[in-house]
Scaffold this active site. Sequence first.
Site, PDB file in Angstrom:
ATOM      1  N   ASN A 206      -8.699 -83.805  99.059  1.00 36.26           N
ATOM      2  CA  ASN A 206      -7.670 -83.923  98.642  1.00 36.26           C
ATOM      3  C   ASN A 206      -6.791 -82.305  98.277  1.00 36.26           C
ATOM      4  O   ASN A 206      -8.079 -81.725  97.993  1.00 36.26           O
ATOM      5  CB  ASN A 206      -6.745 -84.861  97.247  1.00 36.26           C
ATOM      6  CG  ASN A 206      -7.626 -84.593  96.149  1.00 36.26           C
ATOM      7  OD1 ASN A 206      -7.345 -83.519  95.672  1.00 36.26           O
ATOM      8  ND2 ASN A 206      -8.550 -85.893  96.299  1.00 36.26           N
ATOM      9  N   ASP A 275      -9.521 -92.865  96.875  1.00 34.57           N
ATOM     10  CA  ASP A 275      -9.646 -93.870  96.910  1.00 34.57           C
ATOM     11  C   ASP A 275     -10.474 -94.963  97.920  1.00 34.57           C
ATOM     12  O   ASP A 275     -11.014 -95.772  97.541  1.00 34.57           O
ATOM     13  CB  ASP A 275      -8.300 -93.827  97.091  1.00 34.57           C
ATOM     14  CG  ASP A 275      -7.309 -93.995  95.639  1.00 34.57           C
ATOM     15  OD1 ASP A 275      -7.918 -93.728  94.343  1.00 34.57           O
ATOM     16  OD2 ASP A 275      -5.746 -94.046  96.226  1.00 34.57           O
ATOM     17  N   LYS A 285     -22.626 -85.613 114.489  1.00 35.24           N
ATOM     18  CA  LYS A 285     -21.212 -85.147 114.687  1.00 35.24           C
ATOM     19  C   LYS A 285     -21.288 -85.769 115.959  1.00 35.24           C
ATOM     20  O   LYS A 285     -20.732 -86.221 116.168  1.00 35.24           O
ATOM     21  CB  LYS A 285     -21.808 -83.555 115.446  1.00 35.24           C
ATOM     22  CG  LYS A 285     -20.092 -83.082 114.943  1.00 35.24           C
ATOM     23  CD  LYS A 285     -19.902 -81.534 115.926  1.00 35.24           C
ATOM     24  CE  LYS A 285     -18.168 -81.493 116.235  1.00 35.24           C
ATOM     25  NZ  LYS A 285     -18.367 -79.985 116.822  1.00 35.24           N
TER      26      LYS A 285
HETATM   27  N1  CTP Z   1      -8.951 -92.450  89.362  1.00 40.27           N
HETATM   28  C1  CTP Z   1     -10.255 -92.982  89.154  1.00 40.27           C
HETATM   29  N2  CTP Z   1     -10.737 -93.834  90.551  1.00 40.27           N
HETATM   30  C2  CTP Z   1     -10.267 -93.635  91.576  1.00 40.27           C
HETATM   31  C3  CTP Z   1      -8.563 -93.332  91.503  1.00 40.27           C
HETATM   32  C4  CTP Z   1      -8.045 -92.560  90.584  1.00 40.27           C
HETATM   33  O1  CTP Z   1     -10.440 -92.945  87.763  1.00 40.27           O
HETATM   34  N3  CTP Z   1     -10.815 -93.700  92.439  1.00 40.27           N
HETATM   35  C5  CTP Z   1      -7.932 -92.159  88.147  1.00 40.27           C
HETATM   36  C6  CTP Z   1      -7.807 -90.720  88.162  1.00 40.27           C
HETATM   37  O2  CTP Z   1      -8.207 -90.057  87.793  1.00 40.27           O
HETATM   38  C7  CTP Z   1      -6.422 -90.688  87.209  1.00 40.27           C
HETATM   39  C8  CTP Z   1      -6.030 -91.583  87.363  1.00 40.27           C
HETATM   40  O3  CTP Z   1      -7.274 -92.785  87.634  1.00 40.27           O
HETATM   41  O4  CTP Z   1      -6.707 -90.132  85.770  1.00 40.27           O
HETATM   42  C9  CTP Z   1      -4.616 -92.179  88.547  1.00 40.27           C
HETATM   43  O5  CTP Z   1      -5.409 -91.629  89.460  1.00 40.27           O
HETATM   44  P1  CTP Z   1      -3.980 -91.634  90.809  1.00 40.27           P
HETATM   45  O6  CTP Z   1      -5.030 -91.664  92.064  1.00 40.27           O
HETATM   46  O7  CTP Z   1      -2.776 -91.574  90.587  1.00 40.27           O
HETATM   47  O8  CTP Z   1      -3.925 -93.350  90.589  1.00 40.27           O
HETATM   48  P2  CTP Z   1      -4.585 -94.824  91.510  1.00 40.27           P
HETATM   49  O9  CTP Z   1      -5.513 -95.160  90.206  1.00 40.27           O
HETATM   50  O10 CTP Z   1      -5.171 -93.740  92.449  1.00 40.27           O
HETATM   51  O11 CTP Z   1      -3.112 -95.344  92.256  1.00 40.27           O
HETATM   52  P3  CTP Z   1      -2.558 -94.879  93.361  1.00 40.27           P
HETATM   53  O12 CTP Z   1      -3.105 -94.041  94.612  1.00 40.27           O
HETATM   54  O13 CTP Z   1      -1.718 -96.553  94.357  1.00 40.27           O
HETATM   55  O14 CTP Z   1      -1.350 -93.975  92.852  1.00 40.27           O
END
Ligand code: CTP
Length: 397
Positions: A206, A275, A285
């Site tokens: 990202n 995620d 590859k």
């Molecule tokens: N976070 C985490 N582990 C993950 C995803 C997110 O610890 N696998 C943590 C991030 O470091 C941040 C918080 O959760 O502090 C929120 O991250 P965000 O990406 O906004 O939310 P998500 O929980 O991934 O939810 P969504 O993608 O549905 O918004």
Amino acid sequence: MSKKIIIGITGSIAAFKSVQLISDLIKQDYQIEVMMSESATQFITPTCIQSLTKRKVYVDTFDDENPAIITHVDIVKDADLFLVVPASAHTIAKLAHGMADNMLTSAFLAATCPKMIAPAMNVHMYENPITQKNMQILKELGILFVEPISGLLACGDIGQGKLADEQDIIEMIDYALTYKPLQGKRVLVSAGPTQENIDPVRYITNHSSGKMGYALAKAAFCLGAEVTLISGPTHLKKPFGVEKKDVISAQQMYEAVTSIAKQQDYIIMSAAVGDYACQQIADEKIKKSDDQLTLQLHKNKDILFELGQMKQPHQILCGFAMETSDLVYHAKDKLIRKNCDMIVANHLKTAGAGFQGDTNVVTIMTQDDMKDFGLMSKDELAYVIFDMLLKMEEERC
Ligand code: CTP
């Protein structure tokens, strides 16, 4: 009011580097007064420094401009920091033994403000037990050191003796000038993106730059904490004084964070953790064939959620939320679902907020409060976050 730093320059080839440092500190609005040893004037001239500071540069103890004022005593009275940069072995020896034979050493002895030394010299002079012992004397008296780094020295030797990087010296100045409410506390900060491999050539990631997390780690160190920064891949320089562990994937970040989570007083998850990861990483590859390619992804562990589950009574857990719509609703949901004490919600679509820039626009949410913050630098925001976390801890006691 701007802070006043006395800078002492001594006889080392690195003296020329103090010119850039002084120029940069003036740009940061510090009031700079400079003293040079006689030997420093062999490397750079007082006129060069004077044209930057627009103030007299002192060399001899009796360089007093006004006979009614004893400069070496008077000039340090309202100083916030005395920094010797570069510090030669000779001046370090004199300072360690309270010798006051020029303006610099006399003023150093008379100063009651915090003091800092950045040595630069030949590796054998630096490693000599006499120099090491002299530095130890000064360290035991609470004087801060920015140790020299290793490299090719001006004399042709290779080893430790090069003046520390300017950025490290500036970060140490910030440290010296910051109050220390986090003294004795352990702070864990996660930062940057994670990368999930697809094949040996490609990965999913990202736009996170890591700037917010690095700013938090730097602020935590300046506020006195013992800091561990767990970072995904970024191009940022390690903040001075911080222990850094590098990770790549979300699973590696999960392992690195949870292995030391229990010992922490504050945990701040500012990393943009991916995620999803590929179900299977291809060994070779992937060659293009059809018009469409489908990747099978599985969900990564939610590290913040897991930390919320294992949270110790004394711990404070802070997460971030990156939202493009219904910010308050989603951030509140994350605060409760992940058992956090605070969520810093980024207004991703607002100008000046988000991933790559140096600024942010956020709403900070706790279990019973919510505050909006306008555009500010990520460095400033880091201090705002710690201010709120410290208040929260105070209210708990
Ligand atoms: N976070 C985490 N582990 C993950 C995803 C997110 O610890 N696998 C943590 C991030 O470091 C941040 C918080 O959760 O502090 C929120 O991250 P965000 O990406 O906004 O939310 P998500 O929980 O991934 O939810 P969504 O993608 O549905 O918004």
